[in-house]
Motif scaffolding. Structure first.
Motif, short mmCIF file in Angstrom:
data_model
loop_
_atom_site.label_atom_id
_atom_site.label_comp_id
_atom_site.label_asym_id
_atom_site.label_seq_id
_atom_site.Cartn_x
_atom_site.Cartn_y
_atom_site.Cartn_z
N LYS A 64 -9.50 52.46 -30.64
CA LYS A 64 -9.92 51.96 -29.32
C LYS A 64 -9.13 50.72 -28.92
N SER A 114 -6.68 50.37 -25.74
CA SER A 114 -6.87 49.30 -24.74
C SER A 114 -5.60 48.51 -24.54
N ALA A 155 -3.18 50.54 -22.55
CA ALA A 155 -3.58 50.60 -21.13
C ALA A 155 -3.17 49.32 -20.41
N LEU A 156 -3.36 48.17 -21.05
CA LEU A 156 -2.97 46.90 -20.43
C LEU A 156 -1.46 46.79 -20.26
N ILE A 189 -6.65 43.93 -15.43
CA ILE A 189 -7.74 44.53 -16.20
C ILE A 189 -8.33 45.73 -15.45
N SER A 193 -6.12 48.71 -15.70
CA SER A 193 -6.11 49.33 -17.03
C SER A 193 -7.38 50.13 -17.30
N GLN A 237 -10.45 48.94 -17.95
CA GLN A 237 -11.36 48.33 -18.92
C GLN A 237 -12.42 47.50 -18.22
N ASN A 238 -13.53 47.27 -18.94
CA ASN A 238 -14.50 46.33 -18.37
C ASN A 238 -13.96 44.91 -18.56
N THR A 289 -14.10 43.12 -22.25
CA THR A 289 -13.10 43.69 -23.17
C THR A 289 -11.69 43.36 -22.71
N GLY A 290 -11.47 43.50 -21.40
CA GLY A 290 -10.14 43.26 -20.85
C GLY A 290 -9.66 41.83 -21.08
N HIS A 299 -8.81 41.37 -24.77
CA HIS A 299 -7.56 42.01 -25.16
C HIS A 299 -6.34 41.36 -24.52
#
Length: 204
Positions: free
Chosen positions: A8, A12, A15-16, A32, A35, A37-38, A41-42, A45
């Motif tokens: 995961k 993530s 995705a970023l 964010i 990507s 993400q919430n 999390t964003g 990361h």
């Protein structure tokens, strides 16, 4: 099979990094959201990626790909040694000429555009991620040539007139420095000189 926390986290991070190439110069919130993400999390990361050099912020606080991301991607083609020097070289080329400067990787007639700096003289020209060379020609290290590129995957994308010179070659791939050129205008001789000098500085 269920994803592990490691899987995961990698997804993530990818995705970023993908978002940072699609929406260059994004503020943290937009990056964010892009990507998928919430926010909690964003932010966690992006902080980790920034700490490890995969993302960096410019003076206005927007995110760009960092040196570690550049080194990783260039290493895949055998050009990892260019990572620490290429962005300062591109910035100097842009500042000295006001033309958009870029690094690209060529494989036969396929061209993958990497980092670039938008110059004032060519600010209206938007670079795509991938192109094909319209007419193939032999390119020599240190020798700047005009090359027309056709965008891949976009029927409406405009051809890109460029001035390019190779700086390194590995097996199937060639790394080139280039300028985006204004259509229907001949490039000034100073652009040829600037590219040739930059190529001499970083060529092996």
């Amino acid at each position: 099979m269920s994803e592990t926390p490691y899987d995961k986290a990698v997804a993530s991070f990818e995705a970023l990094l993908d978002a940072s190439s699609r929406v260059s110069h994004a503020k943290p919130v937009r990056l964010i959201k892009e990507s998928g993400q919430n926010m909690t999390t964003g932010y966690r990361h992006t902080a980790a990626l920034e700490a490890d050099g995969f993302l960096r912020r410019d003076e206005s606080g927007v995110y760009l790909r960092g040196t570690a991301a550049l080194r990783t991607s260039l290493s895949a083609f055998g050009f990892g040694r260019l990572a620490p020097v290429i962005e300062p070289v591109l910035r100097r080329l842009k500042d000295g000429t006001q033309h958009t400067s870029f690094l690209a990787i060529i494989e036969e007639s396929d061209v993958c555009v990497g980092p670039y700096f938008q110059g004032r003289a060519t600010r209206h020209i938007k670079l795509a991620a991938t192109y094909r060379i319209e007419i193939s020609r032999a390119l020599s290290i240190g020798d700047a040539s005009e090359v027309t590129l056709v965008p891949v995957g976009s029927e409406t994308g405009a051809r890109l007139n460029t001035l390019m010179t190779p700086v390194a070659s590995r097996a199937l791939y060639t790394a080139v420095l280039g300028f985006a050129l204004t259509p229907a205008r001949l490039p000034d001789r100073s652009l040829f000189q600037a590219l040739s000098q930059a190529a001499e500085q970083i060529a092996p």
